[in-house]
Design a protein around this motif. Structure first.
Motif, PDB file in Angstrom:
ATOM      1  N   ASP A  98       0.858  -1.184   0.000  1.00 18.49           N
ATOM      2  CA  ASP A  98       0.000   0.000   0.000  1.00 18.49           C
ATOM      3  C   ASP A  98       0.896   1.237   0.000  1.00 18.49           C
ATOM      4  O   ASP A  98       1.509   1.580   1.007  1.00 18.49           O
ATOM      5  N   LEU A  99       0.971   1.883  -1.136  1.00 22.13           N
ATOM      6  CA  LEU A  99       1.818   3.070  -1.302  1.00 22.13           C
ATOM      7  C   LEU A  99       0.997   4.317  -1.612  1.00 22.13           C
ATOM      8  O   LEU A  99       1.543   5.330  -2.042  1.00 22.13           O
ATOM      9  N   ASN A 100      -0.296   4.245  -1.390  1.00 26.28           N
ATOM     10  CA  ASN A 100      -1.169   5.374  -1.714  1.00 26.28           C
ATOM     11  C   ASN A 100      -0.750   6.657  -1.008  1.00 26.28           C
ATOM     12  O   ASN A 100      -0.682   7.716  -1.643  1.00 26.28           O
ATOM     13  N   ASP A 101      -0.468   6.580   0.287  1.00 25.09           N
ATOM     14  CA  ASP A 101      -0.091   7.784   1.034  1.00 25.09           C
ATOM     15  C   ASP A 101       1.203   8.388   0.497  1.00 25.09           C
ATOM     16  O   ASP A 101       1.308   9.610   0.343  1.00 25.09           O
ATOM     17  N   GLU A 102       2.174   7.529   0.198  1.00 26.37           N
ATOM     18  CA  GLU A 102       3.459   8.021  -0.290  1.00 26.37           C
ATOM     19  C   GLU A 102       3.331   8.661  -1.669  1.00 26.37           C
ATOM     20  O   GLU A 102       3.870   9.746  -1.905  1.00 26.37           O
ATOM     21  N   PHE A 103       2.608   8.004  -2.574  1.00 29.41           N
ATOM     22  CA  PHE A 103       2.432   8.594  -3.897  1.00 29.41           C
ATOM     23  C   PHE A 103       1.629   9.892  -3.833  1.00 29.41           C
ATOM     24  O   PHE A 103       1.923  10.848  -4.552  1.00 29.41           O
ATOM     25  N   THR A 104       0.637   9.946  -2.963  1.00 26.42           N
ATOM     26  CA  THR A 104      -0.147  11.170  -2.805  1.00 26.42           C
ATOM     27  C   THR A 104       0.738  12.319  -2.335  1.00 26.42           C
ATOM     28  O   THR A 104       0.699  13.420  -2.896  1.00 26.42           O
ATOM     29  N   GLU A 105       1.561  12.049  -1.321  1.00 21.83           N
ATOM     30  CA  GLU A 105       2.433  13.115  -0.812  1.00 21.83           C
ATOM     31  C   GLU A 105       3.513  13.484  -1.832  1.00 21.83           C
ATOM     32  O   GLU A 105       3.857  14.661  -1.978  1.00 21.83           O
ATOM     33  N   LEU A 106       4.042  12.500  -2.555  1.00 22.25           N
ATOM     34  CA  LEU A 106       5.030  12.811  -3.594  1.00 22.25           C
ATOM     35  C   LEU A 106       4.445  13.743  -4.652  1.00 22.25           C
ATOM     36  O   LEU A 106       5.107  14.692  -5.091  1.00 22.25           O
ATOM     37  N   ARG A 107       3.207  13.464  -5.056  1.00 23.82           N
ATOM     38  CA  ARG A 107       2.560  14.341  -6.046  1.00 23.82           C
ATOM     39  C   ARG A 107       2.418  15.758  -5.486  1.00 23.82           C
ATOM     40  O   ARG A 107       2.585  16.739  -6.215  1.00 23.82           O
ATOM     41  N   GLU A 108       2.112  15.863  -4.200  1.00 23.71           N
ATOM     42  CA  GLU A 108       1.946  17.181  -3.582  1.00 23.71           C
ATOM     43  C   GLU A 108       3.281  17.925  -3.494  1.00 23.71           C
ATOM     44  O   GLU A 108       3.375  19.080  -3.910  1.00 23.71           O
ATOM     45  N   VAL A 109       4.314  17.276  -2.955  1.00 24.66           N
ATOM     46  CA  VAL A 109       5.581  17.980  -2.744  1.00 24.66           C
ATOM     47  C   VAL A 109       6.327  18.265  -4.043  1.00 24.66           C
ATOM     48  O   VAL A 109       7.140  19.188  -4.101  1.00 24.66           O
ATOM     49  N   THR A 110       6.056  17.508  -5.085  1.00 26.34           N
ATOM     50  CA  THR A 110       6.719  17.740  -6.371  1.00 26.34           C
ATOM     51  C   THR A 110       5.826  18.484  -7.357  1.00 26.34           C
ATOM     52  O   THR A 110       6.206  18.636  -8.513  1.00 26.34           O
TER      53      THR A 110
ATOM     54  N   CYS B 283      18.413  19.813 -12.502  1.00 20.78           N
ATOM     55  CA  CYS B 283      19.521  19.144 -13.175  1.00 20.78           C
ATOM     56  C   CYS B 283      19.019  17.809 -13.745  1.00 20.78           C
ATOM     57  O   CYS B 283      17.857  17.444 -13.571  1.00 20.78           O
ATOM     58  N   GLU B 284      19.898  17.098 -14.413  1.00 24.30           N
ATOM     59  CA  GLU B 284      19.511  15.817 -15.007  1.00 24.30           C
ATOM     60  C   GLU B 284      19.075  14.814 -13.947  1.00 24.30           C
ATOM     61  O   GLU B 284      18.174  14.006 -14.193  1.00 24.30           O
ATOM     62  N   THR B 285      19.705  14.842 -12.776  1.00 24.00           N
ATOM     63  CA  THR B 285      19.330  13.931 -11.692  1.00 24.00           C
ATOM     64  C   THR B 285      17.917  14.230 -11.218  1.00 24.00           C
ATOM     65  O   THR B 285      17.114  13.310 -11.028  1.00 24.00           O
ATOM     66  N   TYR B 286      17.615  15.505 -11.033  1.00 23.97           N
ATOM     67  CA  TYR B 286      16.272  15.914 -10.600  1.00 23.97           C
ATOM     68  C   TYR B 286      15.248  15.442 -11.629  1.00 23.97           C
ATOM     69  O   TYR B 286      14.203  14.878 -11.287  1.00 23.97           O
ATOM     70  N   GLU B 287      15.554  15.659 -12.897  1.00 20.58           N
ATOM     71  CA  GLU B 287      14.663  15.241 -13.976  1.00 20.58           C
ATOM     72  C   GLU B 287      14.459  13.730 -13.968  1.00 20.58           C
ATOM     73  O   GLU B 287      13.335  13.238 -14.095  1.00 20.58           O
ATOM     74  N   ALA B 288      15.539  12.980 -13.777  1.00 12.19           N
ATOM     75  CA  ALA B 288      15.451  11.520 -13.765  1.00 12.19           C
ATOM     76  C   ALA B 288      14.626  11.031 -12.582  1.00 12.19           C
ATOM     77  O   ALA B 288      13.805  10.117 -12.724  1.00 12.19           O
ATOM     78  N   VAL B 289      14.814  11.627 -11.408  1.00 16.01           N
ATOM     79  CA  VAL B 289      14.049  11.225 -10.218  1.00 16.01           C
ATOM     80  C   VAL B 289      12.564  11.452 -10.454  1.00 16.01           C
ATOM     81  O   VAL B 289      11.745  10.555 -10.203  1.00 16.01           O
ATOM     82  N   CYS B 290      12.204  12.616 -10.949  1.00 16.00           N
ATOM     83  CA  CYS B 290      10.784  12.900 -11.194  1.00 16.00           C
ATOM     84  C   CYS B 290      10.202  11.955 -12.241  1.00 16.00           C
ATOM     85  O   CYS B 290       9.083  11.466 -12.078  1.00 16.00           O
ATOM     86  N   GLU B 291      10.964  11.693 -13.276  1.00 13.64           N
ATOM     87  CA  GLU B 291      10.495  10.799 -14.326  1.00 13.64           C
ATOM     88  C   GLU B 291      10.278   9.378 -13.790  1.00 13.64           C
ATOM     89  O   GLU B 291       9.261   8.739 -14.060  1.00 13.64           O
ATOM     90  N   MET B 292      11.241   8.886 -13.006  1.00 11.82           N
ATOM     91  CA  MET B 292      11.121   7.524 -12.467  1.00 11.82           C
ATOM     92  C   MET B 292      10.000   7.412 -11.448  1.00 11.82           C
ATOM     93  O   MET B 292       9.281   6.408 -11.424  1.00 11.82           O
TER      94      MET B 292
ATOM     95  N   GLN C 229       3.044  17.526  -8.789  1.00 10.62           N
ATOM     96  CA  GLN C 229       2.736  16.577  -9.872  1.00 10.62           C
ATOM     97  C   GLN C 229       3.986  16.231 -10.697  1.00 10.62           C
ATOM     98  O   GLN C 229       3.915  16.095 -11.914  1.00 10.62           O
ATOM     99  N   TYR C 230       5.124  16.119 -10.019  1.00  9.63           N
ATOM    100  CA  TYR C 230       6.407  15.765 -10.659  1.00  9.63           C
ATOM    101  C   TYR C 230       6.877  16.830 -11.639  1.00  9.63           C
ATOM    102  O   TYR C 230       7.586  16.539 -12.598  1.00  9.63           O
ATOM    103  N   ALA C 231       6.495  18.070 -11.399  1.00  3.54           N
ATOM    104  CA  ALA C 231       6.927  19.181 -12.244  1.00  3.54           C
ATOM    105  C   ALA C 231       8.381  19.541 -11.925  1.00  3.54           C
ATOM    106  O   ALA C 231       8.810  19.476 -10.771  1.00  3.54           O
ATOM    107  N   LEU C 232       9.107  19.918 -12.950  1.00  2.43           N
ATOM    108  CA  LEU C 232      10.514  20.279 -12.783  1.00  2.43           C
ATOM    109  C   LEU C 232      10.666  21.782 -12.618  1.00  2.43           C
ATOM    110  O   LEU C 232      10.093  22.550 -13.397  1.00  2.43           O
TER     111      LEU C 232
END
Length: 97
Positions: free
Chosen positions: A56-68, A78-87, A70-73
């Motif tokens: 169950d990763l719902n809470d983690e994915f929800t918070e990741l979407r909030e703090v990022t 940098c390339e690492t930041y871009e790769a982390v958001c993409e993955m 929606q994975y916006a850069l």
């Protein structure tokens, strides 16, 4: 093997390496990135502990979407930041597929 399992196998080892340097490189200008390695570590532990079951990763994915935002850069990503958001985005898509 599910799509999520394949994404975990492919991306999680790299995310283990990339998430911490992200805080050193971008933490000063983007304090929200400090939650990313913490959330990923929790997710990684849950995946490892779950064996063949889907954790169950719902809470983690929800918070990741909030703090990022929606994975916006940010403009200074940098390339690492871009790769982390993409993955992480790919993992979320596979998890909810």
């Amino acid at each position: 093997m599910t799509v999520f399992d394949a994404v975990v196998k492919e991306n999680f080892p790299t995310l283990e390496i990339y998430t911490l340097p992200l805080t050193r490189a971008h933490g000063k200008n983007h304090p929200e990135v400090f939650r990313v390695p913490e959330l990923f570590q929790t997710m990684n532990e849950k995946v490892k502990d779950s064996g063949s079951d889907k954790p169950d990763l719902n809470d983690e994915f929800t918070e990741l979407r909030e703090v990022t935002s929606q994975y916006a850069l940010p403009d200074d990503a940098c390339e690492t930041y871009e790769a982390v958001c993409e993955m992480l985005s790919e993992a979320a898509d596979a998890y909810y597929a």
